[in-house]
Scaffold this motif. Structure first.
Motif, PDB file in Angstrom:
ATOM      1  N   SER A  11       0.875  -1.161   0.000  1.00 27.36           N
ATOM      2  CA  SER A  11       0.000   0.000   0.000  1.00 27.36           C
ATOM      3  C   SER A  11       0.916   1.216   0.000  1.00 27.36           C
ATOM      4  N   ASN A  12       0.610   2.220  -0.787  1.00 28.37           N
ATOM      5  CA  ASN A  12       1.515   3.343  -0.965  1.00 28.37           C
ATOM      6  C   ASN A  12       0.804   4.678  -0.843  1.00 28.37           C
ATOM      7  N   LEU A  13       1.562   5.678  -0.383  1.00 28.14           N
ATOM      8  CA  LEU A  13       1.142   7.068  -0.483  1.00 28.14           C
ATOM      9  C   LEU A  13       1.959   7.684  -1.611  1.00 28.14           C
ATOM     10  N   TRP A  14       1.271   8.376  -2.506  1.00 27.99           N
ATOM     11  CA  TRP A  14       1.919   8.970  -3.664  1.00 27.99           C
ATOM     12  C   TRP A  14       1.721  10.477  -3.673  1.00 27.99           C
ATOM     13  N   ARG A  15       2.713  11.177  -4.182  1.00 24.40           N
ATOM     14  CA  ARG A  15       2.585  12.597  -4.498  1.00 24.40           C
ATOM     15  C   ARG A  15       2.397  12.686  -6.001  1.00 24.40           C
ATOM     16  N   VAL A  16       1.367  13.396  -6.412  1.00 26.49           N
ATOM     17  CA  VAL A  16       1.109  13.572  -7.840  1.00 26.49           C
ATOM     18  C   VAL A  16       1.338  15.037  -8.174  1.00 26.49           C
ATOM     19  N   SER A  17       2.189  15.300  -9.167  1.00 26.90           N
ATOM     20  CA  SER A  17       2.404  16.664  -9.655  1.00 26.90           C
ATOM     21  C   SER A  17       2.199  16.663 -11.169  1.00 26.90           C
ATOM     22  N   PHE A  18       1.964  17.831 -11.699  1.00 26.24           N
ATOM     23  CA  PHE A  18       1.703  17.935 -13.132  1.00 26.24           C
ATOM     24  C   PHE A  18       2.700  18.874 -13.764  1.00 26.24           C
ATOM     25  N   ASP A  19       3.272  18.470 -14.909  1.00 24.30           N
ATOM     26  CA  ASP A  19       4.210  19.341 -15.612  1.00 24.30           C
ATOM     27  C   ASP A  19       3.441  20.364 -16.443  1.00 24.30           C
ATOM     28  N   VAL A  20       4.158  21.195 -17.172  1.00 29.78           N
ATOM     29  CA  VAL A  20       3.513  22.275 -17.939  1.00 29.78           C
ATOM     30  C   VAL A  20       2.579  21.751 -19.023  1.00 29.78           C
ATOM     31  N   ASN A  21       2.775  20.509 -19.447  1.00 24.76           N
ATOM     32  CA  ASN A  21       1.914  19.911 -20.465  1.00 24.76           C
ATOM     33  C   ASN A  21       0.721  19.162 -19.860  1.00 24.76           C
ATOM     34  N   GLY A  22       0.611  19.213 -18.557  1.00 20.08           N
ATOM     35  CA  GLY A  22      -0.496  18.525 -17.901  1.00 20.08           C
ATOM     36  C   GLY A  22      -0.244  17.047 -17.660  1.00 20.08           C
ATOM     37  N   GLU A  23       0.985  16.592 -17.919  1.00 18.47           N
ATOM     38  CA  GLU A  23       1.323  15.185 -17.679  1.00 18.47           C
ATOM     39  C   GLU A  23       1.537  14.957 -16.187  1.00 18.47           C
ATOM     40  N   ALA A  24       0.954  13.879 -15.697  1.00 18.17           N
ATOM     41  CA  ALA A  24       1.083  13.551 -14.276  1.00 18.17           C
ATOM     42  C   ALA A  24       2.413  12.863 -14.002  1.00 18.17           C
ATOM     43  N   ARG A  25       3.008  13.239 -12.871  1.00 20.57           N
ATOM     44  CA  ARG A  25       4.225  12.579 -12.395  1.00 20.57           C
ATOM     45  C   ARG A  25       3.941  12.068 -10.996  1.00 20.57           C
ATOM     46  N   PHE A  26       4.296  10.816 -10.758  1.00 22.41           N
ATOM     47  CA  PHE A  26       4.015  10.178  -9.482  1.00 22.41           C
ATOM     48  C   PHE A  26       5.306   9.932  -8.731  1.00 22.41           C
ATOM     49  N   GLN A  27       5.285  10.221  -7.440  1.00 23.18           N
ATOM     50  CA  GLN A  27       6.437   9.988  -6.571  1.00 23.18           C
ATOM     51  C   GLN A  27       5.934   9.277  -5.318  1.00 23.18           C
ATOM     52  N   GLU A  28       6.451   8.070  -5.075  1.00 23.34           N
ATOM     53  CA  GLU A  28       6.051   7.342  -3.879  1.00 23.34           C
ATOM     54  C   GLU A  28       6.639   8.016  -2.649  1.00 23.34           C
ATOM     55  N   LEU A  29       5.800   8.257  -1.641  1.00 18.91           N
ATOM     56  CA  LEU A  29       6.265   8.850  -0.385  1.00 18.91           C
ATOM     57  C   LEU A  29       6.484   7.791   0.683  1.00 18.91           C
ATOM     58  N   VAL A  30       5.504   6.917   0.891  1.00 16.22           N
ATOM     59  CA  VAL A  30       5.555   5.898   1.932  1.00 16.22           C
ATOM     60  C   VAL A  30       4.985   4.612   1.360  1.00 16.22           C
ATOM     61  N   GLY A  31       5.615   3.485   1.684  1.00 16.51           N
ATOM     62  CA  GLY A  31       5.111   2.182   1.285  1.00 16.51           C
ATOM     63  C   GLY A  31       4.992   1.281   2.505  1.00 16.51           C
ATOM     64  N   SER A  32       4.034   0.368   2.470  1.00 12.79           N
ATOM     65  CA  SER A  32       3.801  -0.507   3.608  1.00 12.79           C
ATOM     66  C   SER A  32       3.255  -1.840   3.125  1.00 12.79           C
ATOM     67  N   GLN A  33       3.587  -2.915   3.834  1.00 11.57           N
ATOM     68  CA  GLN A  33       2.970  -4.214   3.551  1.00 11.57           C
ATOM     69  C   GLN A  33       1.517  -4.224   4.014  1.00 11.57           C
ATOM     70  N   GLY A  34       1.176  -3.344   4.954  1.00 13.76           N
ATOM     71  CA  GLY A  34      -0.204  -3.218   5.415  1.00 13.76           C
ATOM     72  C   GLY A  34      -0.937  -2.161   4.617  1.00 13.76           C
ATOM     73  N   LEU A  35      -2.163  -1.911   5.012  1.00 16.54           N
ATOM     74  CA  LEU A  35      -2.935  -0.844   4.378  1.00 16.54           C
ATOM     75  C   LEU A  35      -2.472   0.502   4.905  1.00 16.54           C
TER      76      LEU A  35
END
Length: 150
Positions: A11-35
């Motif tokens: 289970s992951n927490l992600w940061r989503v940002s958008f570039d100037v073209n509106g393309e999404a970029r995902f960056q994992e912040l925290v990951g866990s074997q649990g929820l």
């Protein structure tokens, strides 16, 4: 286990940002074997420092954690936050904690408001309704001070 996740899934927490073209970029912040649920991120402090609070059942019981982020990357270990109540009160089969950062929080003086909804699978056969710390239908709200975590 969850019907929606394979045994090795994280289970992951992600940061989503958008570039100037509106393309999404995902960056994992925290990951866990649990929820992982109920993430909350502070505003940006000097040095591009933020804090993320989340709830996870990785240890087998739902617990609240705080993690320092620098430039959106993890720094140090997650800080478990102890909430009021006994172990039996908090042993729920679903997340009942919902953290929100208080605007006056600063590194070294972090402040959270945490709501806790009732945990319907908890039973207290030896106490009456008035003594039960989490009566059905109750909502509890706490403020949490974390003074020693930077």
């Amino acid at each position: 286990g969850s019907l929606l996740r394979a045994g090795g899934d994280r289970s992951n927490l992600w940061r989503v940002s958008f570039d100037v073209n509106g393309e999404a970029r995902f960056q994992e912040l925290v990951g866990s074997q649990g929820l992982i649920q109920s993430p909350a991120v502070t505003r940006n402090y000097a040095g591009d420092v933020r804090y993320v609070a989340w709830v996870s059942d990785e240890s087998g019981d739902w617990q609240l954690y705080v993690q320092r982020l620098v430039n959106w990357g993890l720094r140090g270990d997650p800080h478990p936050v102890r909430l009021p109540g006994t172990f039996d009160n908090l042993a729920c089969d679903r997340n009942v904690f919902h953290p929100y950062w208080i605007d006056e929080s600063t590194p070294g003086a972090l402040r959270l408001v945490v709501t806790m909804t009732e945990c319907p699978d908890n039973e207290f056969p030896d106490v009456g309704f008035d003594q039960d710390p989490w009566p059905i239908g109750e909502l509890r709200i706490w403020t949490v001070r974390i003074d020693d975590y930077q």
